[in-house]
Write a protein that holds these residues in place. Structure first.
Motif, PDB file in Angstrom:
ATOM      1  N   VAL A  27       0.564  -1.462   0.221  1.00 42.18           N
ATOM      2  CA  VAL A  27      -0.159   0.418  -0.180  1.00 42.18           C
ATOM      3  C   VAL A  27       0.590   1.445  -0.365  1.00 42.18           C
ATOM      4  CG1 VAL A  27      -2.128   1.393   1.183  1.00 42.18           C
ATOM      5  CG2 VAL A  27      -2.609  -1.014   1.191  1.00 42.18           C
ATOM      6  N   LEU A  28       1.819   1.603   0.770  1.00 44.80           N
ATOM      7  CA  LEU A  28       2.896   2.774   1.032  1.00 44.80           C
ATOM      8  C   LEU A  28       3.436   3.174  -0.281  1.00 44.80           C
ATOM      9  CD1 LEU A  28       3.945   4.839   2.624  1.00 44.80           C
ATOM     10  CD2 LEU A  28       5.685   3.289   3.537  1.00 44.80           C
ATOM     11  N   LEU A  29       3.656   1.429  -1.535  1.00 44.91           N
ATOM     12  CA  LEU A  29       4.475   2.111  -2.529  1.00 44.91           C
ATOM     13  C   LEU A  29       3.977   2.472  -3.389  1.00 44.91           C
ATOM     14  CD1 LEU A  29       6.846  -1.211  -2.224  1.00 44.91           C
ATOM     15  CD2 LEU A  29       8.011   0.922  -2.252  1.00 44.91           C
ATOM     16  N   LEU A  30       2.843   1.825  -3.381  1.00 46.33           N
ATOM     17  CA  LEU A  30       1.416   2.598  -4.700  1.00 46.33           C
ATOM     18  C   LEU A  30       1.262   3.573  -4.021  1.00 46.33           C
ATOM     19  CD1 LEU A  30      -0.796   2.346  -6.635  1.00 46.33           C
ATOM     20  CD2 LEU A  30      -2.429   1.428  -4.541  1.00 46.33           C
ATOM     21  N   ILE A  31       1.302   3.926  -2.806  1.00 42.25           N
ATOM     22  CA  ILE A  31       0.442   5.611  -2.536  1.00 42.25           C
ATOM     23  C   ILE A  31       1.862   6.653  -3.024  1.00 42.25           C
ATOM     24  CG2 ILE A  31       0.675   7.235  -0.166  1.00 42.25           C
ATOM     25  CD1 ILE A  31      -1.248   4.859   1.392  1.00 42.25           C
ATOM     26  N   GLU A  32       3.233   6.074  -2.627  1.00 42.42           N
ATOM     27  CA  GLU A  32       4.226   6.556  -2.812  1.00 42.42           C
ATOM     28  C   GLU A  32       4.254   6.556  -4.814  1.00 42.42           C
ATOM     29  OE1 GLU A  32       8.303   8.087  -2.518  1.00 42.42           O
ATOM     30  OE2 GLU A  32       6.868   7.968  -1.349  1.00 42.42           O
ATOM     31  N   GLU A  33       3.583   5.728  -5.517  1.00 41.15           N
ATOM     32  CA  GLU A  33       3.941   6.016  -6.636  1.00 41.15           C
ATOM     33  C   GLU A  33       2.689   7.094  -6.935  1.00 41.15           C
ATOM     34  OE1 GLU A  33       3.154   3.327 -11.307  1.00 41.15           O
ATOM     35  OE2 GLU A  33       3.571   2.629  -8.913  1.00 41.15           O
ATOM     36  N   ALA A  34       1.697   6.392  -6.711  1.00 41.02           N
ATOM     37  CA  ALA A  34       0.286   7.178  -6.977  1.00 41.02           C
ATOM     38  C   ALA A  34       0.720   9.299  -6.552  1.00 41.02           C
ATOM     39  CB  ALA A  34      -0.697   7.217  -6.223  1.00 41.02           C
ATOM     40  N   HIS A  35       1.036   9.405  -5.189  1.00 35.84           N
ATOM     41  CA  HIS A  35       1.735  11.034  -4.871  1.00 35.84           C
ATOM     42  C   HIS A  35       2.637  11.266  -5.458  1.00 35.84           C
ATOM     43  CE1 HIS A  35       0.234   9.558  -0.730  1.00 35.84           C
ATOM     44  NE2 HIS A  35      -1.457  10.038  -1.701  1.00 35.84           N
ATOM     45  N   ASN A  36       3.567  10.446  -6.838  1.00 38.89           N
ATOM     46  CA  ASN A  36       4.536  11.598  -8.112  1.00 38.89           C
ATOM     47  C   ASN A  36       3.629  11.337  -9.072  1.00 38.89           C
ATOM     48  OD1 ASN A  36       6.917  12.062  -6.289  1.00 38.89           O
ATOM     49  ND2 ASN A  36       6.917  10.055  -5.308  1.00 38.89           N
ATOM     50  N   ALA A  37       2.517  10.939  -8.922  1.00 44.49           N
ATOM     51  CA  ALA A  37       2.049  11.233 -10.184  1.00 44.49           C
ATOM     52  C   ALA A  37       1.577  13.007 -11.064  1.00 44.49           C
ATOM     53  CB  ALA A  37       0.584  10.758 -10.640  1.00 44.49           C
ATOM     54  N   PRO A  38       2.165  12.937 -12.787  1.00 48.51           N
ATOM     55  CA  PRO A  38       2.425  14.549 -13.077  1.00 48.51           C
ATOM     56  C   PRO A  38       1.153  14.719 -13.100  1.00 48.51           C
ATOM     57  CG  PRO A  38       2.835  12.746 -14.622  1.00 48.51           C
ATOM     58  CD  PRO A  38       2.391  11.673 -13.386  1.00 48.51           C
ATOM     59  N   ASN A  39      -0.098  14.267 -13.280  1.00 44.50           N
ATOM     60  CA  ASN A  39      -1.791  14.589 -13.438  1.00 44.50           C
ATOM     61  C   ASN A  39      -2.697  14.029 -12.900  1.00 44.50           C
ATOM     62  OD1 ASN A  39      -1.775  12.741 -15.927  1.00 44.50           O
ATOM     63  ND2 ASN A  39      -0.376  14.095 -16.364  1.00 44.50           N
ATOM     64  N   ALA A  40      -3.824  14.013 -13.023  1.00 44.15           N
ATOM     65  CA  ALA A  40      -4.821  13.182 -12.849  1.00 44.15           C
ATOM     66  C   ALA A  40      -5.355  12.249 -13.010  1.00 44.15           C
ATOM     67  CB  ALA A  40      -6.033  14.644 -12.283  1.00 44.15           C
ATOM     68  N   GLN A  41      -5.211  12.214 -14.089  1.00 41.59           N
ATOM     69  CA  GLN A  41      -5.677  11.265 -15.095  1.00 41.59           C
ATOM     70  C   GLN A  41      -3.995  10.150 -14.530  1.00 41.59           C
ATOM     71  OE1 GLN A  41      -5.207  11.431 -19.800  1.00 41.59           O
ATOM     72  NE2 GLN A  41      -6.153   9.142 -19.573  1.00 41.59           N
ATOM     73  N   ALA A  42      -2.806  10.377 -14.281  1.00 46.19           N
ATOM     74  CA  ALA A  42      -1.668   9.516 -14.019  1.00 46.19           C
ATOM     75  C   ALA A  42      -1.810   8.853 -12.639  1.00 46.19           C
ATOM     76  CB  ALA A  42      -0.106  10.118 -14.367  1.00 46.19           C
ATOM     77  N   LEU A  43      -2.591   9.872 -12.132  1.00 43.99           N
ATOM     78  CA  LEU A  43      -2.778   8.911 -10.256  1.00 43.99           C
ATOM     79  C   LEU A  43      -3.957   7.619 -10.687  1.00 43.99           C
ATOM     80  CD1 LEU A  43      -2.726  10.696  -7.343  1.00 43.99           C
ATOM     81  CD2 LEU A  43      -4.756   9.590  -7.964  1.00 43.99           C
ATOM     82  N   ARG A  44      -5.433   8.375 -11.640  1.00 43.05           N
ATOM     83  CA  ARG A  44      -6.298   7.063 -11.619  1.00 43.05           C
ATOM     84  C   ARG A  44      -5.775   6.178 -12.646  1.00 43.05           C
ATOM     85  NH1 ARG A  44      -8.721  11.848 -14.135  1.00 43.05           N
ATOM     86  NH2 ARG A  44      -8.671  10.410 -16.134  1.00 43.05           N
ATOM     87  N   GLN A  45      -4.370   6.026 -13.087  1.00 47.27           N
ATOM     88  CA  GLN A  45      -4.442   4.813 -13.631  1.00 47.27           C
ATOM     89  C   GLN A  45      -3.419   3.425 -13.119  1.00 47.27           C
ATOM     90  OE1 GLN A  45      -2.798   5.769 -17.525  1.00 47.27           O
ATOM     91  NE2 GLN A  45      -4.954   6.444 -18.881  1.00 47.27           N
ATOM     92  N   CYS A  46      -2.682   5.060 -12.344  1.00 44.61           N
ATOM     93  CA  CYS A  46      -1.786   4.222 -11.353  1.00 44.61           C
ATOM     94  C   CYS A  46      -1.905   3.186  -9.941  1.00 44.61           C
ATOM     95  CB  CYS A  46      -0.457   4.970 -10.545  1.00 44.61           C
ATOM     96  SG  CYS A  46      -0.044   4.657  -9.357  1.00 44.61           S
ATOM     97  N   VAL A  47      -3.656   3.635  -9.668  1.00 42.41           N
ATOM     98  CA  VAL A  47      -3.910   3.311  -8.501  1.00 42.41           C
ATOM     99  C   VAL A  47      -4.853   2.131  -9.114  1.00 42.41           C
ATOM    100  CG1 VAL A  47      -6.118   4.094  -7.178  1.00 42.41           C
ATOM    101  CG2 VAL A  47      -4.428   6.070  -7.142  1.00 42.41           C
ATOM    102  N   VAL A  48      -5.290   2.431 -10.268  1.00 40.00           N
ATOM    103  CA  VAL A  48      -6.552   1.017 -10.898  1.00 40.00           C
ATOM    104  C   VAL A  48      -6.010   0.089 -10.704  1.00 40.00           C
ATOM    105  CG1 VAL A  48      -7.650   0.972 -13.179  1.00 40.00           C
ATOM    106  CG2 VAL A  48      -8.098   2.908 -12.179  1.00 40.00           C
TER     107      VAL A  48
END
Length: 272
Positions: free
Chosen positions: A13-34
């Motif tokens: 979970v922490l690794l996913l959160i780290e990756e999501a928090h470094n997403a450059p935009n909203a779309q990248a964050l959504r896809q990372c989390v999905v």
């Protein structure tokens, strides 16, 4: 919220959160989390959906964003069908009327036969191989934002609910930041850096000192005691003492659990 996650799951979970928090935009964050959640929870697919929350006063909904991990799905067709039948979704209905943001499944509200009799199932979920769905989300500014796990079998465990809750409570606030600051410097800053600043500002929420807040912010960034000592020009022994105090105050025994619990307690979105 009492965690039922294993140490390995907390690390994931922490690794996913780290990756999501470094997403450059909203779309990248959504896809990372999905895709990240899909790798952690048994599922046929995972999806991120946004739709207008007035769907229960209109004949159709308006989904503005749908990201799904199943690449074989016709997204445009799925959006049209979801818009048509979203008002039948029991979890969305509960979120709109009660504001309940905890992870809930379709099987919490309907029997399997009741679900299968819905047009929502017959025209959409059946073709997505979805016999049950676990969703978590928030309602804000007239929209429902949801993160969902689709499954070809019936039912979800408390462990899976806890995992989805942890991810959502740590990721949704940063998604709000990206949405609110589309044209500001925040959009291009790593999200974990934004979180570090919020920890420092909101240390009182956690019942810790300002210096402990500084240390916790760097722990959340994955820094070692030595790196933290260099950052603040203090001894490693002093850092170790701060870490021990944080463990005691937060009632945890490792850095991953400390970070997850702090993120959850702060509930960043309430302070933006």
């Amino acid at each position: 919220m009492q965690s039922t996650l294993t140490a390995t799951q907390l690390q994931q979970v922490l690794l996913l959160i780290e990756e999501a928090h470094n997403a450059p935009n909203a779309q990248a964050l959504r896809q990372c989390v999905v895709y990240g959640v899909g790798a952690m929870v048994e599922s046929s697919s995972c999806a991120w959906t946004e739709l207008k929350s007035d769907l229960f006063t209109t004949t159709t909904a308006t989904a503005t964003v749908v990201d799904i991990s199943d690449k074989d799905v016709d997204v445009n067709e799925s959006i049209q069908l979801f818009n048509r039948y979203a008002s039948q979704h029991p979890v969305i209905a509960r979120a709109v009327h009660s504001g309940n943001a905890n992870a809930q499944s379709i099987s919490d509200f309907l029997t399997r036969s009741e679900f299968q009799n819905l047009e929502l199932y017959q025209y959409l979920y059946k073709h997505l191989h979805t016999e049950d769905q676990l969703s978590v989300g928030f309602v804000e500014n007239g929209y429902v934002t949801g993160l969902s796990v689709n499954r070809a079998t019936w039912g979800f465990t408390e462990n899976e609910r806890s995992l989805l809750n942890h991810v959502a409570r740590c990721v949704f606030p940063f998604y709000r930041i990206l949405q609110k600051d589309n044209h500001s410097e925040t959009e291009n800053r790593p999200m974990v850096e934004t979180y570090m600043g919020i920890i420092t500002e909101q240390y009182q929420v956690l019942g810790i000192t300002p210096r402990e807040g500084d240390v916790l912010a760097l722990i959340a960034r994955g820094k070692s005691n030595k790196q933290i000592a260099l950052a603040f020009n203090i001894s490693e022994g002093t850092v170790k003492k701060h870490v021990e105090n944080l463990f005691r105050r937060m009632e945890v025994n490792n850095r991953v659990s400390l970070t997850i619990k702090a993120m959850t307690m702060i509930q960043i979105g309430r302070h933006l």
